[in-house]
Design a protein around this motif. Structure first.
Motif, short mmCIF file in Angstrom:
data_model
loop_
_atom_site.label_atom_id
_atom_site.label_comp_id
_atom_site.label_asym_id
_atom_site.label_seq_id
_atom_site.Cartn_x
_atom_site.Cartn_y
_atom_site.Cartn_z
N UNK A 178 -67.23 61.06 35.16
CA UNK A 178 -67.56 62.20 35.80
C UNK A 178 -66.77 62.47 36.94
N UNK A 179 -66.07 63.15 36.83
CA UNK A 179 -64.99 63.27 37.92
C UNK A 179 -65.33 63.45 39.49
N UNK A 180 -66.69 63.88 39.67
CA UNK A 180 -67.02 64.15 40.98
C UNK A 180 -67.44 62.69 41.51
N UNK A 181 -67.42 61.81 40.76
CA UNK A 181 -67.76 60.32 41.47
C UNK A 181 -67.14 59.20 40.97
N UNK A 182 -66.12 59.42 39.73
CA UNK A 182 -65.46 58.21 39.15
C UNK A 182 -64.64 57.72 40.33
N UNK A 183 -64.23 58.22 41.44
CA UNK A 183 -63.68 57.50 42.41
C UNK A 183 -64.09 56.71 43.39
N UNK A 184 -65.55 56.31 43.10
CA UNK A 184 -66.53 55.66 43.79
C UNK A 184 -66.61 54.13 42.94
N UNK A 185 -66.04 54.28 41.57
CA UNK A 185 -66.39 53.05 40.84
C UNK A 185 -65.31 51.94 40.86
N UNK A 186 -65.37 50.74 40.96
CA UNK A 186 -64.56 49.86 40.69
C UNK A 186 -64.30 49.46 39.32
#
Length: 454
Positions: free
Chosen positions: A207-215
């Motif tokens: 999910x591109x809306x939240x993937x940046x939060x994932x280590x």
């Protein structure tokens, strides 16, 4: 805000139901329903034009209505007046002791049920052994006037899942109960299932809306993968897929100058350990022994904000409200105990408010970033996971550059942060929304069932 109405039961054995005249202007009502029970009734305007519903003993008994003098919501559909909602909280671990019917969790449930008047609902607790399938009734545990009462009621409008642990949840009997109530009786069931850490990661990373939060995270497969992550980040974490309370979490660090490996963990005697090894193989042989590594995930290390050289992360609660919208209901900072790999209280962690440990401008900035992340993650999880989700507890971190990271999402979040005196009002809010979300689900199941059961 929806209007609530007092339901008054009289000693008279009257056959009619008196209803607020305003409700009868645009509707013809021929039936009255409470939970899963519905009967034909003569429904007429209240002669004194009072904004309440009044009926006698015979209708109370036919509906199995417990008269707790709680203002309730009214819904009208298909010539039926629905009173409620009646909310069943499904759990396990009941005892024969009247003062503590659900053991150590009795106080938690008593507090949860005590919001009924402010929310306008009738919540109760029950287990599979309390269901009378033949008559469509449940021996319900209500908390009323500071004591527990058992009252027989119809099947509820909505069920809130509060099973205590994964082992109980895997019970074949309890799974059958849930399936039957959902499929045969079309009762919306919210917050089913504990999250699996790897499953959550694999769903959210797409999910591109939240993937940046994932280590960076993957299941353990080999030492070479760990070596690659260690060379990239300097330290990594290993966690069980289905762990909770910080149990089984290990931090592995590599000192490239000394060429040594370190492992920080909490041992079986509840002592925080930091051990040094000359090779990754000897570390695993000594620390993990015969443990099943195929049930572990590996996650990149994050250089978190610190307080007095102790890592800080955050618990952020989100709940759906009575309109079906996500709200951030609590934010707490958790400071790791001395030498601890996690910030859990059992490992010496301390609960603080963000304002206690950061300057005001920083705490407001961090809280805003955490809130934004939690709401986006809540919406993403709701889309990606099966079932109806009504609350989530996120473990989030902020690194030295101010970037937010997701460490874990909990479908049945613990309540330990609410031991902090300044978080009491937020504790109440989480309880109120946990129950008031059922009002929204009840309304949807009556007016838009295709939205609930799609």
């Amino acid at each position: 805000m929806r209007k609530r109405y007092l339901i008054e039961v009289t000693d008279k054995n009257q056959a009619s139901v008196f209803c607020p005249p305003s409700l009868l202007k645009d509707h013809t009502i021929k039936r009255i329903a409470f939970g899963g029970q519905s009967i034909e009734a003569n429904i007429i305007p209240h002669p004194e034009k009072r904004e309440r519903v009044v009926f006698g003993k015979s209708i109370k008994e036919a509906l199995h209505f417990p008269d707790y003098r709680v203002p309730l919501h009214l819904f009208i559909e298909n010539q039926t007046l629905f009173i409620g909602p009646l909310i069943g909280i499904f759990t396990a671990g009941f005892t024969p002791f009247p003062l503590r019917p659900i053991g150590d969790r009795s106080l938690f449930f008593a507090k949860l049920l005590s919001v009924k008047k402010t929310v306008g609902a009738l919540p109760f607790v029950f287990g599979e052994q309390h269901i009378d399938w033949e008559n469509g009734l449940i021996k319900a545990y209500f908390y009323h006037d500071n004591g527990w009462e058992i009252t027989e009621v119809p099947f509820p409008n909505v069920i809130y899942d509060r099973l205590p642990n994964r082992k109980t949840e895997r019970s074949h009997v309890l799974q059958k109960v849930r399936e039957r109530l959902q499929k045969d009786y079309l009762i919306p069931w919210y917050n089913p299932g504990f999250f699996n850490k790897l499953d959550v990661y694999e769903r959210l990373v797409e999910d591109s809306t939240v993937s940046d939060y994932l280590p960076e995270t993957f299941p353990f497969t080999s030492f070479s993968n760990i070596e690659a992550l260690l060379s990239k980040y300097g330290h990594i974490y290993m966690k069980p897929f289905n762990g909770s309370l910080g149990l089984g979490v290990h931090q592995i660090l590599y000192d490239k100058h000394e060429d040594f490996y370190f492992c920080r963990y909490r041992d079986h005697e509840d002592i925080n350990r930091l051990r040094k090894f000359s090779s990754l193989e000897s570390l695993f042989k000594t620390v993990f022994g015969n443990k099943r590594l195929d049930q572990m995930l590996v996650q990149q290390g994050i250089h978190l904000l610190k307080l007095d050289q102790r890592a800080v992360d955050f618990r952020v609660h989100t709940n759906k409200d009575d309109q079906g919208n996500w709200k951030v209901t609590a934010i707490a900072a958790k400071v790791a105990g001395p030498g601890s790999v996690t910030t859990h209280m059992k490992s010496g962690g301390v609960i603080k408010t963000p304002e206690e440990i950061f300057p005001l401008q920083d705490s407001e900035n961090y809280s805003a970033r955490l809130s934004e992340a939690a709401l986006l993650l809540s919406e993403a999880l709701e889309k990606q996971m099966e079932g109806i989700i009504g609350e989530i507890g996120f473990d989030l971190g902020i690194d030295r550059e101010g970037k937010v990271w997701l460490f874990e999402a909990n479908s049945k979040p613990g309540r330990s942060i609410f031991t902090h005196p300044e978080l009491k009002e937020f504790e109440l809010m989480t309880r109120k929304l946990s129950i008031s979300f059922a009002i929204f689900l009840t309304e949807q199941s009556i007016y838009n069932p295709e939205e609930i059961f799609k």
